[in-house]
Design an enzyme around this catalytic site. Structure first.
Site, short mmCIF file in Angstrom:
data_model
loop_
_atom_site.label_atom_id
_atom_site.label_comp_id
_atom_site.label_asym_id
_atom_site.label_seq_id
_atom_site.Cartn_x
_atom_site.Cartn_y
_atom_site.Cartn_z
N CYS A 114 24.08 46.96 45.15
CA CYS A 114 24.79 46.02 46.03
C CYS A 114 24.97 46.55 47.46
CB CYS A 114 26.14 45.66 45.43
SG CYS A 114 26.01 44.94 43.80
N HIS A 240 31.18 43.46 50.79
CA HIS A 240 30.37 42.99 49.67
C HIS A 240 31.24 42.09 48.80
CE1 HIS A 240 27.92 42.69 46.23
NE2 HIS A 240 28.64 43.51 45.50
N ASN A 270 28.64 37.26 42.83
CA ASN A 270 28.16 38.52 43.40
C ASN A 270 26.62 38.46 43.46
OD1 ASN A 270 27.28 41.13 43.82
ND2 ASN A 270 28.74 42.07 42.40
N1 COA Z 1 36.28 35.38 30.05
C1 COA Z 1 37.36 35.61 29.34
N2 COA Z 1 37.79 36.86 29.04
C2 COA Z 1 37.08 37.88 29.53
C3 COA Z 1 35.90 37.70 30.29
C4 COA Z 1 35.51 36.37 30.54
N3 COA Z 1 34.42 36.07 31.28
N4 COA Z 1 35.41 38.90 30.63
C5 COA Z 1 36.22 39.83 30.12
N5 COA Z 1 37.22 39.22 29.43
C6 COA Z 1 38.31 39.81 28.67
C7 COA Z 1 37.99 41.20 28.21
O1 COA Z 1 37.21 41.14 27.04
C8 COA Z 1 39.37 41.75 27.96
O2 COA Z 1 39.81 41.32 26.71
P1 COA Z 1 40.58 42.32 25.73
O3 COA Z 1 41.81 42.72 26.49
O4 COA Z 1 40.82 41.47 24.54
O5 COA Z 1 39.64 43.44 25.51
C9 COA Z 1 40.22 41.07 29.03
O6 COA Z 1 39.45 39.97 29.50
C10 COA Z 1 40.57 41.96 30.18
O7 COA Z 1 39.42 42.70 30.54
P2 COA Z 1 39.39 43.59 31.82
O8 COA Z 1 38.07 44.25 31.91
O9 COA Z 1 40.61 44.42 31.92
O10 COA Z 1 39.51 42.45 32.92
P3 COA Z 1 39.66 42.63 34.43
O11 COA Z 1 40.86 41.94 34.88
O12 COA Z 1 39.45 44.06 34.85
O13 COA Z 1 38.42 41.80 34.97
C11 COA Z 1 36.21 42.13 35.79
C12 COA Z 1 37.11 42.14 34.60
C13 COA Z 1 34.81 42.48 35.36
C14 COA Z 1 36.25 40.74 36.39
C15 COA Z 1 36.75 43.14 36.82
O14 COA Z 1 36.96 44.36 36.20
C16 COA Z 1 35.84 43.33 37.97
O15 COA Z 1 35.54 42.42 38.72
N6 COA Z 1 35.41 44.58 38.18
C17 COA Z 1 34.55 44.92 39.29
C18 COA Z 1 33.18 44.44 39.00
C19 COA Z 1 32.31 44.53 40.18
O16 COA Z 1 32.75 44.44 41.30
N7 COA Z 1 31.02 44.68 39.94
C20 COA Z 1 30.01 44.67 40.91
C21 COA Z 1 29.91 45.95 41.60
S1 COA Z 1 28.78 45.82 42.90
#
Ligand code: COA
Length: 313
Positions: A114, A240, A270
């Site tokens: 990215c 980004h 993204n």
């Molecule tokens: N729909 C519903 N629930 C979801 C889900 C979705 N699409 N994706 C994940 N969950 C669930 C998980 O399974 C987890 O459930 P659990 O508690 O029963 O295990 C719960 O939501 C919380 O997961 P968590 O990973 O703590 O969520 P979060 O608030 O951190 O959000 C992301 C997850 C991926 C959105 C977030 O971590 C994120 O955006 N991270 C950065 C990613 C990024 O920027 N990537 C690109 C880099 S260039």
């Protein structure tokens, strides 16, 4: 002292196929509300028909037209992509003929996930002799949809496809360097990626989130120091586009008014290396980047990679 590059014309292209959050409700156990609240994304585009190279060509043609130059004046082509249509030849070479850029012009791809577009800027700045008296065509283009595991709700809802391009010229004015960094230690590598035995993108969302927040903050502070301009004196911060909560954190941390931090991930998700040039192209289209406007651009991604640059229009 480094010479400053100036972005003279920007263009973008996204596929027609819209994938709304509701479409994912039919594929994985998720909901529009969850995706909106946790990421800020409403919809993204997926390449259905058509190809990534076509999309990159469309964005490039617009950038060249808006810069008001002829393809013959391009002296360097760099395409940032982690999801090229073909590994070899490079997307940049595949674009050359399509865009009527003269044979003999150096053209290559960069993979810094990215952060790719910032890396392309840095490469162009380091290759100034190739573009002196000419221009560089810098592209970020991704088809992330083809590496998504559509059964993994933690990743498949986050990404989209698209392309952004910019024509850069040399100003002759001294400027700040484009800052690029990477850290490939084990902890960093475990944050995410694709390829090898697993053809799908995997990501540790929480780890990436923490990394993103700390790097964005660090880069903005570093740019303040290098340019001598406090972020309060900068017109725009272009980050980004990965997650609205990451952007909100940056906004709060630096007390930025909403209009200073550009956000379009609600419409595209993204788009990896394409996200910063797509944002630039939209901002230019909205006449936000008038001469004299100043911006900090900051990227981060898998690798881990991160980087930033100061832009003056
Ligand atoms: N729909 C519903 N629930 C979801 C889900 C979705 N699409 N994706 C994940 N969950 C669930 C998980 O399974 C987890 O459930 P659990 O508690 O029963 O295990 C719960 O939501 C919380 O997961 P968590 O990973 O703590 O969520 P979060 O608030 O951190 O959000 C992301 C997850 C991926 C959105 C977030 O971590 C994120 O955006 N991270 C950065 C990613 C990024 O920027 N990537 C690109 C880099 S260039």
């Amino acid at each position: 002292m480094t010479e400053q590059l100036r972005l003279l014309g920007m263009g973008m292209a996204v596929p027609d196929k819209v994938m709304a959050n509701e479409d994912f409700e039919k594929i994985v156990d998720t909901s529009d509300a969850w995706i909106r609240e946790r990421t800020g994304i409403r919809e993204r585009r997926f390449i259905g028909e058509g190809s990534l190279t076509e999309l990159a060509a469309e964005a490039s043609r617009k950038a060249i037209a808006r810069a008001g130059i002829a393809p013959e004046e391009i002296g360097l082509v760099i395409c940032a992509t982690a999801t090229p249509e073909r590994a070899v030849p490079a997307t940049a070479c595949m674009l050359q003929k399509k865009l009527r850029i003269p044979a003999g012009t150096p053209a290559f791809d960069i993979n810094a996930a990215c952060t790719g577009f910032i890396y392309a800027m840095a490469a162009a700045q380091a290759m100034l002799p190739a573009i002196r008296g000419k221009y560089a065509l810098l592209i970020g283009a991704e088809e992330v949809s083809k590496i998504l595991d559509m059964a993994d709700r933690g990743t498949c809802v986050l990404f989209g496809d698209g392309a952004g391009a910019a024509v850069a010229g040399v100003t002759g004015k001294p400027g700040t360097r484009v800052r690029i960094f990477a850290d490939g230690d084990e902890e960093a590598l475990s944050c995410g990626g694709y390829g090898g035995e697993d053809r799908h993108l995997r990501m540790d969302g929480r780890k990436v989130f923490r990394f993103a927040v700390s790097r964005l903050e660090g880069e903005i502070r570093a740019l303040e120091e290098e340019t001598g301009i406090p972020v309060s004196g900068i017109d725009y911060v272009i980050c980004h586009q990965a997650n609205a909560r990451i952007l909100d954190h940056v906004r709060r941390k630096f007390g930025l008014p909403e209009e200073k931090l550009y956000v379009n991930l609600d419409r595209y998700g993204n788009t990896s290396a394409a996200s910063i040039p797509i944002a630039l192209a939209e901002m230019a289209e909205r006449r936000m980047l008038a001469p004299g406007k100043r911006a900090f651009a900051v990227g981060f991604g898998a690798g881990l990679t991160w980087g930033s640059c100061y832009l003056e229009f």
